[in-house]
Design a protein around this motif. Structure first.
Motif, PDB file in Angstrom:
ATOM      1  N   GLY A   1       7.333  -2.152  74.136  1.00  0.00           N
ATOM      2  CA  GLY A   1       7.893  -2.732  75.357  1.00  0.00           C
ATOM      3  C   GLY A   1       9.099  -2.015  75.910  1.00  0.00           C
ATOM      4  O   GLY A   1       9.080  -0.810  76.151  1.00  0.00           O
ATOM      5  N   MET A   2      10.178  -2.783  76.105  1.00  0.00           N
ATOM      6  CA  MET A   2      11.382  -2.269  76.750  1.00  0.00           C
ATOM      7  C   MET A   2      12.102  -1.201  75.916  1.00  0.00           C
ATOM      8  O   MET A   2      12.918  -0.455  76.442  1.00  0.00           O
ATOM      9  CB  MET A   2      12.350  -3.418  77.053  1.00  0.00           C
ATOM     10  N   ALA A   3      11.819  -1.105  74.629  1.00  0.00           N
ATOM     11  CA  ALA A   3      12.475  -0.108  73.768  1.00  0.00           C
ATOM     12  C   ALA A   3      11.867   1.284  73.933  1.00  0.00           C
ATOM     13  O   ALA A   3      12.391   2.255  73.396  1.00  0.00           O
ATOM     14  CB  ALA A   3      12.408  -0.555  72.315  1.00  0.00           C
ATOM     15  N   ILE A   4      10.768   1.390  74.674  1.00  0.00           N
ATOM     16  CA  ILE A   4      10.107   2.680  74.872  1.00  0.00           C
ATOM     17  C   ILE A   4      11.054   3.689  75.520  1.00  0.00           C
ATOM     18  O   ILE A   4      11.105   4.848  75.112  1.00  0.00           O
ATOM     19  CB  ILE A   4       8.807   2.515  75.691  1.00  0.00           C
ATOM     20  N   THR A   5      11.841   3.256  76.491  1.00  0.00           N
ATOM     21  CA  THR A   5      12.774   4.181  77.157  1.00  0.00           C
ATOM     22  C   THR A   5      13.796   4.727  76.163  1.00  0.00           C
ATOM     23  O   THR A   5      14.186   5.894  76.260  1.00  0.00           O
ATOM     24  CB  THR A   5      13.508   3.490  78.329  1.00  0.00           C
ATOM     25  N   THR A   6      14.206   3.907  75.204  1.00  0.00           N
ATOM     26  CA  THR A   6      15.163   4.346  74.192  1.00  0.00           C
ATOM     27  C   THR A   6      14.547   5.444  73.326  1.00  0.00           C
ATOM     28  O   THR A   6      15.198   6.448  73.031  1.00  0.00           O
ATOM     29  CB  THR A   6      15.619   3.152  73.321  1.00  0.00           C
ATOM     30  N   VAL A   7      13.286   5.269  72.920  1.00  0.00           N
ATOM     31  CA  VAL A   7      12.599   6.272  72.095  1.00  0.00           C
ATOM     32  C   VAL A   7      12.472   7.591  72.850  1.00  0.00           C
ATOM     33  O   VAL A   7      12.712   8.664  72.284  1.00  0.00           O
ATOM     34  CB  VAL A   7      11.207   5.759  71.652  1.00  0.00           C
ATOM     35  N   VAL A   8      12.116   7.510  74.117  1.00  0.00           N
ATOM     36  CA  VAL A   8      11.978   8.726  74.922  1.00  0.00           C
ATOM     37  C   VAL A   8      13.334   9.423  75.041  1.00  0.00           C
ATOM     38  O   VAL A   8      13.423  10.658  74.914  1.00  0.00           O
ATOM     39  CB  VAL A   8      11.383   8.402  76.311  1.00  0.00           C
ATOM     40  N   THR A   9      14.395   8.665  75.233  1.00  0.00           N
ATOM     41  CA  THR A   9      15.748   9.234  75.327  1.00  0.00           C
ATOM     42  C   THR A   9      16.134   9.929  74.030  1.00  0.00           C
ATOM     43  O   THR A   9      16.664  11.045  74.044  1.00  0.00           O
ATOM     44  CB  THR A   9      16.775   8.139  75.684  1.00  0.00           C
ATOM     45  N   ILE A  10      15.873   9.293  72.893  1.00  0.00           N
ATOM     46  CA  ILE A  10      16.177   9.880  71.579  1.00  0.00           C
ATOM     47  C   ILE A  10      15.428  11.202  71.416  1.00  0.00           C
ATOM     48  O   ILE A  10      16.002  12.219  71.015  1.00  0.00           O
ATOM     49  CB  ILE A  10      15.801   8.906  70.440  1.00  0.00           C
ATOM     50  N   ALA A  11      14.140  11.192  71.737  1.00  0.00           N
ATOM     51  CA  ALA A  11      13.321  12.395  71.610  1.00  0.00           C
ATOM     52  C   ALA A  11      13.852  13.512  72.506  1.00  0.00           C
ATOM     53  O   ALA A  11      13.945  14.673  72.089  1.00  0.00           O
ATOM     54  CB  ALA A  11      11.866  12.078  71.953  1.00  0.00           C
ATOM     55  N   GLU A  12      14.231  13.170  73.740  1.00  0.00           N
ATOM     56  CA  GLU A  12      14.736  14.178  74.673  1.00  0.00           C
ATOM     57  C   GLU A  12      16.075  14.744  74.214  1.00  0.00           C
ATOM     58  O   GLU A  12      16.323  15.940  74.366  1.00  0.00           O
ATOM     59  CB  GLU A  12      14.847  13.595  76.089  1.00  0.00           C
TER      60      GLU A  12
END
Length: 136
Positions: free
Chosen positions: A62-73
């Motif tokens: 859900g909403m935590a997906i943006t956090t994972v993408v940010t961490i990866a980037e």
């Protein structure tokens, strides 16, 4: 970079991985939450997992997906990691308030150790060791 979309799996899907493969997969997996820890907690944890296991799997709902993408980037842009695989899917979960089944988006990003990882980490460690001396 491989990008895959996975159809929702039934809740009782049998696992086909060996016990050793499952144990390895869980050791380097980070399940990210928006509310529990700050962003750089996950970034630093991912660095440690890459150091220990040569790769890390970041997953979120859900909403935590943006956090994972940010961490990866952050890890990719600093040259510490390379993207190996991105998986997206939906997961059926029971809504606590309404008691009905709702579909939640899920992402899994697998990052591998970059060729420059060790030298970058070593440079960062020497810089932090020298910093306290500058204050004296």
């Amino acid at each position: 970079m491989a990008v895959e979309t996975v159809a929702p799996a039934p809740a009782t899907a049998p696992t086909e991985m060996s016990d050793a493969a499952q144990a390895q997969q869980k050791k380097n997996r980070i399940q990210v939450s928006n509310t529990k820890k700050p962003l750089f907690f996950y970034v630093n944890l991912a660095k440690r997992y890459i150091q220990q296991h040569d790769e890390v799997e970041l997953s979120a709902l859900g909403m935590a997906i943006t956090t994972v993408v940010t961490i990866a980037e952050i890890l990719k842009n600093t040259g510490l990691a390379t993207e190996k695989k991105v998986l997206t899917s939906t997961v059926g979960m029971k809504d606590e308030n309404k008691g009905k089944l709702v579909q939640k988006a899920k992402i899994e990003i697998v990052l591998g150790k970059s060729e420059k990882f060790d030298s970058l980490m070593e440079a960062a460690n020497t810089a932090t060791e020298e910093s306290p001396k500058d204050n004296e």
